[in-house]
Motif scaffolding. Structure first.
Motif, PDB file in Angstrom:
ATOM      1  N   SER A   1       0.821  -1.216   0.000  1.00 20.68           N
ATOM      2  CA  SER A   1       0.000   0.000   0.000  1.00 20.68           C
ATOM      3  C   SER A   1       0.856   1.267   0.000  1.00 20.68           C
ATOM      4  O   SER A   1       0.384   2.341  -0.390  1.00 20.68           O
ATOM      5  N   SER A   2       2.108   1.154   0.424  1.00 16.31           N
ATOM      6  CA  SER A   2       2.981   2.331   0.424  1.00 16.31           C
ATOM      7  C   SER A   2       3.708   2.496  -0.904  1.00 16.31           C
ATOM      8  O   SER A   2       4.478   3.441  -1.089  1.00 16.31           O
ATOM      9  N   GLY A   3       3.465   1.556  -1.819  1.00 21.00           N
ATOM     10  CA  GLY A   3       4.054   1.665  -3.136  1.00 21.00           C
ATOM     11  C   GLY A   3       5.367   0.922  -3.296  1.00 21.00           C
ATOM     12  O   GLY A   3       5.881   0.814  -4.404  1.00 21.00           O
ATOM     13  N   THR A   4       5.929   0.428  -2.197  1.00 19.85           N
ATOM     14  CA  THR A   4       7.160  -0.341  -2.320  1.00 19.85           C
ATOM     15  C   THR A   4       6.866  -1.683  -2.978  1.00 19.85           C
ATOM     16  O   THR A   4       5.719  -2.133  -3.037  1.00 19.85           O
ATOM     17  N   THR A   5       7.891  -2.330  -3.447  1.00 22.07           N
ATOM     18  CA  THR A   5       7.677  -3.555  -4.203  1.00 22.07           C
ATOM     19  C   THR A   5       8.496  -4.700  -3.631  1.00 22.07           C
ATOM     20  O   THR A   5       9.583  -4.493  -3.105  1.00 22.07           O
ATOM     21  N   ASP A   6       7.954  -5.882  -3.728  1.00 20.96           N
ATOM     22  CA  ASP A   6       8.666  -7.098  -3.356  1.00 20.96           C
ATOM     23  C   ASP A   6       8.853  -7.905  -4.637  1.00 20.96           C
ATOM     24  O   ASP A   6       7.949  -8.585  -5.098  1.00 20.96           O
ATOM     25  N   GLY A   7      10.025  -7.795  -5.234  1.00 23.98           N
ATOM     26  CA  GLY A   7      10.232  -8.505  -6.490  1.00 23.98           C
ATOM     27  C   GLY A   7      10.856  -7.601  -7.532  1.00 23.98           C
ATOM     28  O   GLY A   7      11.474  -6.613  -7.199  1.00 23.98           O
ATOM     29  N   PRO A   8      10.663  -7.901  -8.811  1.00 26.38           N
ATOM     30  CA  PRO A   8       9.811  -8.973  -9.336  1.00 26.38           C
ATOM     31  C   PRO A   8      10.441 -10.353  -9.168  1.00 26.38           C
ATOM     32  O   PRO A   8      11.642 -10.460  -8.942  1.00 26.38           O
ATOM     33  N   ALA A   9       9.606 -11.379  -9.266  1.00 21.15           N
ATOM     34  CA  ALA A   9      10.096 -12.740  -9.197  1.00 21.15           C
ATOM     35  C   ALA A   9      10.895 -13.076 -10.448  1.00 21.15           C
ATOM     36  O   ALA A   9      10.754 -12.433 -11.489  1.00 21.15           O
ATOM     37  N   LEU A  10      11.723 -14.083 -10.337  1.00 15.77           N
ATOM     38  CA  LEU A  10      12.411 -14.576 -11.524  1.00 15.77           C
ATOM     39  C   LEU A  10      11.387 -15.118 -12.518  1.00 15.77           C
ATOM     40  O   LEU A  10      10.349 -15.659 -12.112  1.00 15.77           O
ATOM     41  N   PRO A  11      11.643 -14.994 -13.816  1.00 16.86           N
ATOM     42  CA  PRO A  11      10.659 -15.453 -14.806  1.00 16.86           C
ATOM     43  C   PRO A  11      10.576 -16.973 -14.856  1.00 16.86           C
ATOM     44  O   PRO A  11      11.547 -17.679 -14.600  1.00 16.86           O
ATOM     45  N   THR A  12       9.405 -17.465 -15.212  1.00 17.97           N
ATOM     46  CA  THR A  12       9.163 -18.884 -15.463  1.00 17.97           C
ATOM     47  C   THR A  12       8.772 -19.043 -16.912  1.00 17.97           C
ATOM     48  O   THR A  12       7.887 -18.349 -17.406  1.00 17.97           O
ATOM     49  N   SER A  13       9.436 -19.967 -17.611  1.00 21.15           N
ATOM     50  CA  SER A  13       9.151 -20.186 -19.028  1.00 21.15           C
ATOM     51  C   SER A  13       8.088 -21.255 -19.193  1.00 21.15           C
ATOM     52  O   SER A  13       8.050 -22.240 -18.456  1.00 21.15           O
ATOM     53  N   VAL A  14       7.222 -21.049 -20.182  1.00 18.88           N
ATOM     54  CA  VAL A  14       6.236 -22.063 -20.578  1.00 18.88           C
ATOM     55  C   VAL A  14       6.194 -22.067 -22.104  1.00 18.88           C
ATOM     56  O   VAL A  14       6.261 -21.013 -22.740  1.00 18.88           O
ATOM     57  N   THR A  15       6.123 -23.262 -22.684  1.00 19.24           N
ATOM     58  CA  THR A  15       6.162 -23.392 -24.140  1.00 19.24           C
ATOM     59  C   THR A  15       4.778 -23.660 -24.693  1.00 19.24           C
ATOM     60  O   THR A  15       4.113 -24.610 -24.289  1.00 19.24           O
ATOM     61  N   ILE A  16       4.344 -22.807 -25.617  1.00 17.44           N
ATOM     62  CA  ILE A  16       3.088 -22.986 -26.325  1.00 17.44           C
ATOM     63  C   ILE A  16       3.439 -23.417 -27.749  1.00 17.44           C
ATOM     64  O   ILE A  16       3.898 -22.608 -28.560  1.00 17.44           O
ATOM     65  N   ASP A  17       3.292 -24.703 -28.028  1.00 20.81           N
ATOM     66  CA  ASP A  17       3.659 -25.244 -29.340  1.00 20.81           C
ATOM     67  C   ASP A  17       2.377 -25.557 -30.103  1.00 20.81           C
ATOM     68  O   ASP A  17       1.737 -26.578 -29.891  1.00 20.81           O
TER      69      ASP A  17
END
Length: 207
Positions: free
Chosen positions: A100-116
């Protein structure tokens, strides 16, 4: 650091294969089901807001989480529908949490997903198999025996080969039962040599 998002319903990874590959039927039926672990509660008051991104583009609106976070069900689960995940290719899913104060936790590391969304021939109709020169309009079992005891032919190359591809050979149409299945084809665009033995052809019958 936030824990990386987890894709729940992807196919099991195989060595050197496509990461978090989605089965197309599962994708259309359920979407990409994701889970996010509970993050640290930085402030005891005010809502936290969850932001989800696909290829670094915001997906939907921020999702508010009231305090205490322990009152919510964890891991938080949601689904990205088939029509929202995007076209063919590797997708990067990540999230970030804002207080709510605008601070951030992250961003998280990305997770890959394959759409074939393509078959092994990239959606194009493959060419016919190439039969050996000794094959005429009719082939007898004696013909097969006279030529090494097998009918060896060439299947055209795949344009989009992937780890785990398989090849099914049919001798009747229509049919749901292949006479031969080759699993885990090498990831190459080279044509594939296939052999049917005299015994296989005899068991398949005439016609």
């Amino acid at each position: 650091m936030l824990d990386a998002l987890h894709v729940v319903n992807a196919l099991p990874d195989v060595a050197d294969g496509q990461t978090n590959l989605m089965d197309i039927a599962e994708l259309y039926a359920e979407g990409v089901i994701c889970e996010i672990a509970r993050w640290n509660e930085i402030l005891p008051v005010g809502d936290d807001e969850l932001e989800i991104r696909i290829n670094n583009v915001l997906y939907g609106s921020r999702i508010p989480f009231s305090k205490p976070l322990s009152a919510h069900t964890w891991p938080y689960r949601f689904s990205i529908p088939e029509d929202k995940i995007g076209e063919h290719g590797l997708k990067s899913l990540r999230y970030e949490v804002f207080t709510s104060s605008g601070t951030t936790d992250g961003p998280a590391l990305p997770t890959s997903v394959t759409i074939d969304r393509r078959d092994a021939n990239a959606g194009l109709r493959p060419g016919a198999v190439t039969l050996p020169g000794w094959v005429g309009h009719y082939v007898t079992l004696q013909d097969v025996d006279d030529n090494g005891g097998s009918l060896t032919f060439q299947v055209p190359r795949r344009l989009d080969p992937q780890v785990g591809d398989k090849l099914e050979i049919f001798t009747k149409f229509p049919s749901d039962t292949p006479i031969l299945t080759l699993e885990n084809l090498p990831r190459t665009t080279a044509p594939i040599q296939v052999s049917l033995t005299t015994a296989q052809l005899a068991a398949d019958g005439g016609g």
